[in-house]
Design a protein around this motif. Structure first.
Motif, PDB file in Angstrom:
ATOM      1  N   UNK A   6      39.660   8.281  34.958  1.00 40.78           N
ATOM      2  CA  UNK A   6      38.214   8.067  35.012  1.00 40.78           C
ATOM      3  C   UNK A   6      37.525   9.039  34.055  1.00 40.78           C
ATOM      4  N   UNK A   7      36.515   8.561  33.350  1.00 38.08           N
ATOM      5  CA  UNK A   7      35.831   9.370  32.330  1.00 38.08           C
ATOM      6  C   UNK A   7      35.259  10.658  32.924  1.00 38.08           C
ATOM      7  N   UNK A   8      34.734  10.565  34.155  1.00 40.63           N
ATOM      8  CA  UNK A   8      34.065  11.726  34.750  1.00 40.63           C
ATOM      9  C   UNK A   8      35.038  12.829  35.147  1.00 40.63           C
ATOM     10  N   UNK A   9      36.346  12.530  35.156  1.00 41.68           N
ATOM     11  CA  UNK A   9      37.307  13.574  35.505  1.00 41.68           C
ATOM     12  C   UNK A   9      37.350  14.656  34.438  1.00 41.68           C
ATOM     13  N   UNK A  10      37.043  14.304  33.192  1.00 38.06           N
ATOM     14  CA  UNK A  10      36.995  15.292  32.109  1.00 38.06           C
ATOM     15  C   UNK A  10      35.564  15.610  31.680  1.00 38.06           C
ATOM     16  N   UNK A  11      34.714  14.581  31.656  1.00 41.92           N
ATOM     17  CA  UNK A  11      33.364  14.748  31.115  1.00 41.92           C
ATOM     18  C   UNK A  11      32.335  15.122  32.176  1.00 41.92           C
ATOM     19  N   UNK A  12      32.801  15.324  33.403  1.00 33.96           N
ATOM     20  CA  UNK A  12      31.923  15.846  34.438  1.00 33.96           C
ATOM     21  C   UNK A  12      31.137  14.781  35.172  1.00 33.96           C
ATOM     22  N   UNK A  13      30.549  15.159  36.316  1.00 34.31           N
ATOM     23  CA  UNK A  13      29.765  14.222  37.129  1.00 34.31           C
ATOM     24  C   UNK A  13      28.662  13.561  36.307  1.00 34.31           C
ATOM     25  N   UNK A  14      28.615  12.243  36.396  1.00 35.32           N
ATOM     26  CA  UNK A  14      27.587  11.508  35.655  1.00 35.32           C
ATOM     27  C   UNK A  14      27.762  11.552  34.155  1.00 35.32           C
ATOM     28  N   UNK A  15      28.928  12.038  33.681  1.00 37.25           N
ATOM     29  CA  UNK A  15      29.134  12.139  32.232  1.00 37.25           C
ATOM     30  C   UNK A  15      28.263  13.189  31.592  1.00 37.25           C
ATOM     31  N   UNK A  16      27.973  14.270  32.339  1.00 41.36           N
ATOM     32  CA  UNK A  16      27.053  15.302  31.861  1.00 41.36           C
ATOM     33  C   UNK A  16      27.669  16.210  30.808  1.00 41.36           C
ATOM     34  N   UNK A  17      28.998  16.182  30.656  1.00 39.79           N
ATOM     35  CA  UNK A  17      29.663  17.077  29.728  1.00 39.79           C
ATOM     36  C   UNK A  17      30.174  18.319  30.436  1.00 39.79           C
ATOM     37  N   UNK A  18      31.273  18.864  29.935  1.00 37.68           N
ATOM     38  CA  UNK A  18      31.868  20.072  30.528  1.00 37.68           C
ATOM     39  C   UNK A  18      32.281  21.017  29.412  1.00 37.68           C
ATOM     40  N   UNK A  19      31.639  22.167  29.337  1.00 37.28           N
ATOM     41  CA  UNK A  19      32.012  23.198  28.377  1.00 37.28           C
ATOM     42  C   UNK A  19      31.944  22.739  26.938  1.00 37.28           C
ATOM     43  N   UNK A  20      32.826  23.316  26.119  1.00 32.61           N
ATOM     44  CA  UNK A  20      32.801  23.027  24.684  1.00 32.61           C
ATOM     45  C   UNK A  20      33.820  21.975  24.273  1.00 32.61           C
ATOM     46  N   UNK A  21      34.644  21.514  25.217  1.00 34.47           N
ATOM     47  CA  UNK A  21      35.693  20.550  24.878  1.00 34.47           C
ATOM     48  C   UNK A  21      35.331  19.112  25.214  1.00 34.47           C
ATOM     49  N   UNK A  22      34.487  18.922  26.247  1.00 32.37           N
ATOM     50  CA  UNK A  22      34.162  17.572  26.715  1.00 32.37           C
ATOM     51  C   UNK A  22      32.650  17.355  26.628  1.00 32.37           C
ATOM     52  N   UNK A  23      32.191  16.644  25.611  1.00 32.85           N
ATOM     53  CA  UNK A  23      30.752  16.475  25.390  1.00 32.85           C
ATOM     54  C   UNK A  23      30.125  15.503  26.385  1.00 32.85           C
ATOM     55  N   UNK A  24      28.806  15.536  26.509  1.00 32.58           N
ATOM     56  CA  UNK A  24      28.140  14.577  27.382  1.00 32.58           C
ATOM     57  C   UNK A  24      28.297  13.144  26.876  1.00 32.58           C
ATOM     58  N   UNK A  25      28.459  12.233  27.819  1.00 34.90           N
ATOM     59  CA  UNK A  25      28.494  10.803  27.509  1.00 34.90           C
ATOM     60  C   UNK A  25      27.202  10.131  27.948  1.00 34.90           C
ATOM     61  N   UNK A  26      26.617  10.636  29.030  1.00 36.97           N
ATOM     62  CA  UNK A  26      25.394  10.037  29.573  1.00 36.97           C
ATOM     63  C   UNK A  26      24.261  10.121  28.560  1.00 36.97           C
ATOM     64  N   UNK A  27      23.559   8.997  28.418  1.00 36.81           N
ATOM     65  CA  UNK A  27      22.364   8.909  27.568  1.00 36.81           C
ATOM     66  C   UNK A  27      22.662   9.012  26.079  1.00 36.81           C
ATOM     67  N   UNK A  28      23.932   8.837  25.707  1.00 37.31           N
ATOM     68  CA  UNK A  28      24.250   8.687  24.295  1.00 37.31           C
ATOM     69  C   UNK A  28      24.166   7.193  23.959  1.00 37.31           C
ATOM     70  N   UNK A  29      23.826   6.832  22.729  1.00 36.15           N
ATOM     71  CA  UNK A  29      23.722   5.410  22.370  1.00 36.15           C
ATOM     72  C   UNK A  29      25.041   4.668  22.582  1.00 36.15           C
TER      73      UNK A  29
END
Length: 216
Positions: A140-163
């Motif tokens: 699942x995407x949120x396992x690396x990119x965080x809850x709601x795709x918010x991004x985690x640290x410097x390795x996993x960027x936010x996905x939420x609200x990107x085009x």
């Protein structure tokens, strides 16, 4: 008549002020770098750094400075391919990269909404984002990119609200081997296991998550 020494001193002060202003991180974002090819970021990513969704230009505001710096270096080295970004990144000095990414990280950005992984999924994109497809080794995407795709640290960027156009483009770049700049080609393996329909669906899911108000 103004003494020559005073005139020279005044000129040196103005020159020093201009030099300081030119080195300000925000000016690189708005006006570009010192080299002709280093065009202003805002020309494609918007005055507020929030991206231009119809054209597929991503949001940069609020992203980790370390993550952004790595991407610019990767464009320079060719491990991330873009006919627009590669010459631009190559025209930036290391100091300019450090300055502009620090400025971008500090810019206001929306925070991703709280999304529970236990909620009932209603679409293919939501299912991949929250459940993955483990039978095909797709976490699942949120396992690396965080809850709601918010991004985690410097390795996993936010996905939420990107085009959606941008997210789908990056997934397809990994599928085709045009992007190879993540550890152990994790995203390459994941993207290659996804169908074209799944790429489109998960990109649209994250793009349409309702953002919370920008953090000031």
């Amino acid at each position: 008549m103004v003494p020559l020494k005073r005139t020279l001193a005044g000129g040196l002060v103005l020159l020093a002020i201009s030099s300081v202003q030119a080195a300000e991180p925000r000016n690189i974002f708005l006006q570009g770098g010192s080299q002709p090819g280093a065009t202003a970021c805002m020309a494609c990513h918007g005055m507020d750094g929030m991206g231009v969704a119809p054209a597929g230009f991503p949001r940069l505001a609020g992203l980790s400075a370390d993550y952004l710096s790595k991407q610019l270096r990767d464009f320079r080295e060719g491990s991330r391919v873009s006919p627009v970004m590669q010459p631009l990144a190559s025209a930036l000095t290391s100091d300019e990269i450090r300055s502009v990414t620090t400025a971008l990280a500090a810019m206001p950005a929306p925070t991703a909404p709280t999304v529970s992984r236990s909620q009932v999924v209603k679409s293919v994109g939501q299912s991949l984002a929250l459940r993955g497809a483990w039978e095909r080794n797709i976490p699942e995407c949120v396992s690396c990119h965080g809850p709601g795709g918010a991004g985690v640290g410097s390795a996993f960027p936010p996905l939420a609200n990107q085009p959606a156009l941008y997210l789908a483009g990056q997934l397809n770049a990994w599928r085709e081997g045009l992007r190879r700049n993540d550890p152990s080609d994790l995203m390459g393996h994941i993207a290659k296991a996804m169908t074209a329909e799944e790429v489109k669906a998960v990109a649209e899911y994250f793009a349409t998550l309702a953002p919370q108000e920008a953090a000031q």
